[in-house]
Write an enzyme that holds these catalytic residues in place. Structure first.
Site, PDB file in Angstrom:
ATOM      1  N   ASP A  22       0.785  -1.244   0.000  1.00  0.00           N
ATOM      2  CA  ASP A  22       0.000   0.000   0.000  1.00  0.00           C
ATOM      3  C   ASP A  22       0.817   1.295   0.000  1.00  0.00           C
ATOM      4  OD1 ASP A  22      -1.927  -1.942   0.232  1.00  0.00           O
ATOM      5  OD2 ASP A  22      -2.539  -1.412   2.256  1.00  0.00           O
ATOM      6  N   LYS A  42      -7.297  -3.750  -3.104  1.00  0.00           N
ATOM      7  CA  LYS A  42      -7.997  -4.478  -2.048  1.00  0.00           C
ATOM      8  C   LYS A  42      -8.775  -3.521  -1.162  1.00  0.00           C
ATOM      9  CE  LYS A  42      -3.895  -4.419   0.983  1.00  0.00           C
ATOM     10  NZ  LYS A  42      -4.371  -3.582   2.087  1.00  0.00           N
ATOM     11  N   CYS A  72      -2.115  -3.022   8.106  1.00  0.00           N
ATOM     12  CA  CYS A  72      -1.998  -3.886   6.924  1.00  0.00           C
ATOM     13  C   CYS A  72      -0.742  -4.752   6.949  1.00  0.00           C
ATOM     14  CB  CYS A  72      -2.042  -3.036   5.652  1.00  0.00           C
ATOM     15  SG  CYS A  72      -3.605  -2.134   5.456  1.00  0.00           S
TER      16      CYS A  72
END
Length: 202
Positions: free
Chosen positions: A17, A81, A115
């Site tokens: 990310d 996602k 994450c």
């Protein structure tokens, strides 16, 4: 003397990310990017598969362009996602295509306590050896990072640094790629020091 072989048999890089919208919000974001760029160069030299994700790309923007992920020769998957963990079906399918062997997965990206943590936990549950780079992960709040790393260490992940991981990945100065890797480490020495100072304060 036996022929030199690499210490890690199935290394894999996960990039979590690293998106434009996070750039102004994440502690030491430029240093996280620099560490990631170093890993991506090593992936080219050592032919290491690369997996990457974005979190809600339409809202939070694309992966930072300086990583040039979509043109990387070792990119195995670059998926969007909503789940916090990177271990989503698109990544799982591309990962399975590498073979059934357990792998040594190194994780960089953000955020360390969300994450990155959930990705590491999922991969540990799958039986893989997990490395989290202390100079390659961060969060909006710097104070979250050491807490996350301590938890991941307790869960069984190896918390280390990018340079340590690269040398462990190689394992032997006799491998054919060592000279090019040593050149990379030397070229990145100043930026590596900056990353350590920003992200690995004791």
């Amino acid at each position: 003397m036996s022929a030199p072989t690499r210490r890690m048999k199935n290394p894999t890089i996960f990039i979590c990310d690293l998106q434009e919208k996070f750039r102004p919000a994440i502690h030491a974001f430029p240093q996280v990017l620099t560490t990631t760029q170093k890993l991506l160069t090593a992936a080219r030299i050592l032919s290491i598969p690369v997996f990457a994700t974005t979190q809600l790309r339409a809202k939070l923007g694309p992966t930072c362009p300086e990583l040039q992920l979509d043109s990387h020769p070792q990119l195995a998957a670059h998926a969007d996602k909503s789940k916090f963990s990177m271990w989503i079906p698109e990544i799982q399918t591309a990962f399975a295509a590498l073979g059934s062997e357990k792998r040594e997965v190194v994780i960089v990206g953000i955020e360390s306590h969300i994450c990155v943590t959930q990705t590491a936990l999922d991969l540990l549950r799958e039986g893989h050896r997990i490395y989290v780079l202390a100079d390659g992960v961060s969060s909006c709040n710097a104070e979250e990072v050491p807490v996350a790393l301590a938890r991941l260490r307790a869960e069984g992940a190896v918390v280390t640094t990018s340079e340590s991981w690269l040398y462990e990945c190689m394992g032997d100065a006799g491998i054919g790629e060592f000279r090019e890797m040593a050149k990379l480490v030397k070229e990145e020495a100043g930026r590596t020091k900056e990353g350590l100072r920003a992200l690995c304060k004791m």
